[in-house]
Design an enzyme around this catalytic site. Structure first.
Site, PDB file in Angstrom:
ATOM      1  N   ARG A  27      77.460  26.104  41.112  1.00 23.28           N
ATOM      2  CA  ARG A  27      76.865  27.401  40.798  1.00 23.28           C
ATOM      3  C   ARG A  27      75.444  27.543  41.334  1.00 23.28           C
ATOM      4  O   ARG A  27      75.015  28.646  41.698  1.00 23.28           O
ATOM      5  CB  ARG A  27      76.875  27.628  39.283  1.00 23.28           C
ATOM      6  CG  ARG A  27      76.459  29.052  38.845  1.00 23.28           C
ATOM      7  CD  ARG A  27      76.657  29.234  37.354  1.00 23.28           C
ATOM      8  NE  ARG A  27      76.468  30.618  36.931  1.00 23.28           N
ATOM      9  CZ  ARG A  27      75.369  31.087  36.343  1.00 23.28           C
ATOM     10  NH1 ARG A  27      74.348  30.277  36.103  1.00 23.28           N
ATOM     11  NH2 ARG A  27      75.291  32.360  35.980  1.00 23.28           N
ATOM     12  N   ILE A  44      74.488  37.423  38.665  1.00 22.17           N
ATOM     13  CA  ILE A  44      75.589  36.469  38.607  1.00 22.17           C
ATOM     14  C   ILE A  44      75.908  36.305  37.123  1.00 22.17           C
ATOM     15  O   ILE A  44      75.013  36.082  36.302  1.00 22.17           O
ATOM     16  CB  ILE A  44      75.207  35.126  39.274  1.00 22.17           C
ATOM     17  CG1 ILE A  44      76.368  34.118  39.209  1.00 22.17           C
ATOM     18  CG2 ILE A  44      73.955  34.528  38.685  1.00 22.17           C
ATOM     19  CD1 ILE A  44      76.102  32.842  40.003  1.00 22.17           C
ATOM     20  N   SER A  45      77.179  36.466  36.766  1.00 21.62           N
ATOM     21  CA  SER A  45      77.566  36.448  35.351  1.00 21.62           C
ATOM     22  C   SER A  45      77.338  35.074  34.729  1.00 21.62           C
ATOM     23  O   SER A  45      77.329  34.044  35.419  1.00 21.62           O
ATOM     24  CB  SER A  45      79.047  36.818  35.206  1.00 21.62           C
ATOM     25  OG  SER A  45      79.283  38.142  35.635  1.00 21.62           O
ATOM     26  N   GLN A  46      77.158  35.061  33.402  1.00 19.99           N
ATOM     27  CA  GLN A  46      77.002  33.794  32.703  1.00 19.99           C
ATOM     28  C   GLN A  46      78.263  32.953  32.890  1.00 19.99           C
ATOM     29  O   GLN A  46      79.387  33.480  32.961  1.00 19.99           O
ATOM     30  CB  GLN A  46      76.723  34.023  31.222  1.00 19.99           C
ATOM     31  CG  GLN A  46      77.904  34.564  30.428  1.00 19.99           C
ATOM     32  CD  GLN A  46      77.613  34.756  28.956  1.00 19.99           C
ATOM     33  OE1 GLN A  46      77.587  35.862  28.480  1.00 19.99           O
ATOM     34  NE2 GLN A  46      77.387  33.676  28.236  1.00 19.99           N
TER      35      GLN A  46
END
Length: 217
Positions: free
Chosen positions: A34, A60-62
């Protein structure tokens, strides 16, 4: 910073520890780096369980939400998957570890180019990116076994349901511009669609012809 250790800790605490149990999803989350999908200045925060900015008013999503939504697609491996909202490319990279082919649509060219570079770097050659209005889907590559939408929609675009294969699953946040409910739609063999609500969430708006209008329009 040892990113591999941080990634394992993220999966154990924030993903498996919060109830995501699909082994395919857990393995994908362990494998995808990530930190490569965020700016270098933010890499030390990449494995915290929160969204991070990626520019162009996008995030950017969790990690938990990425894992939860991926599990909600009920993938078994080898599927044809459509993602709406490429963003950083991280969600597509996770999907690519499980699905056969991933088709992902992004409306912002700069984000699409950056995502392509990172996906190529990590060898995600089964991901195809198209720059267009995501609210119309990707009709030329339909039908899809699963569709995942990483932006909040005011309603479900009919194009998505039309592009689902029989038995296909659509996971999409639906609500207003500030809060949504994550929903899963399943297309039955006879074409009927069932709907279930999964959890509350907050995503950036789904902008396009069948979504929200862009600011200034």
């Amino acid at each position: 910073m040892d990113f591999a250790i941080a990634r394992r800790r993220m999966v154990e605490k924030h993903i498996k520890g919060r109830g995501v149990n699909d082994p395919l999803v857990l393995q994908a989350m362990l494998e995808v780096p990530r930190h490569l999908f965020v700016e270098e200045a933010l890499q030390s925060q990449a494995y915290g369980d929160y969204p991070l900015p990626i520019g162009n008013k996008q995030t950017i999503s969790q990690p938990y939400m990425v894992a939860y939504m991926t599990e909600a697609l009920q993938l078994k491996g080898g599927e044809n998957v459509l993602e709406i909202g490429t963003g950083s490319g991280y969600q597509a990279a996770v999907l690519a570890r499980i699905a056969g082919k991933v088709f992902t649509v992004e409306r912002i060219p700069e984000l699409a180019r950056r995502a392509r570079r990172i996906l190529d770097r990590i060898g995600a050659i089964n991901v195809n990116i198209k720059v267009t209005d995501g609210t119309i889907g990707w009709e030329e590559q339909a039908p899809f076994d699963a569709i995942i939408v990483t932006a909040g929609a005011p309603a479900v675009p009919e194009k998505y349901l039309a592009q689902l294969a029989p038995g296909g699953r659509l996971v999409i946040p639906v609500g207003d511009m500030y809060s949504q409910v994550l929903k899963r739609f399943i297309k039955q063999a006879d074409g009927q669609v069932t709907e279930e609500s999964l959890l509350g969430c907050r995503f950036v708006p789904l902008v396009g012809r069948n979504g929200w209008r862009e600011e200034g329009d």
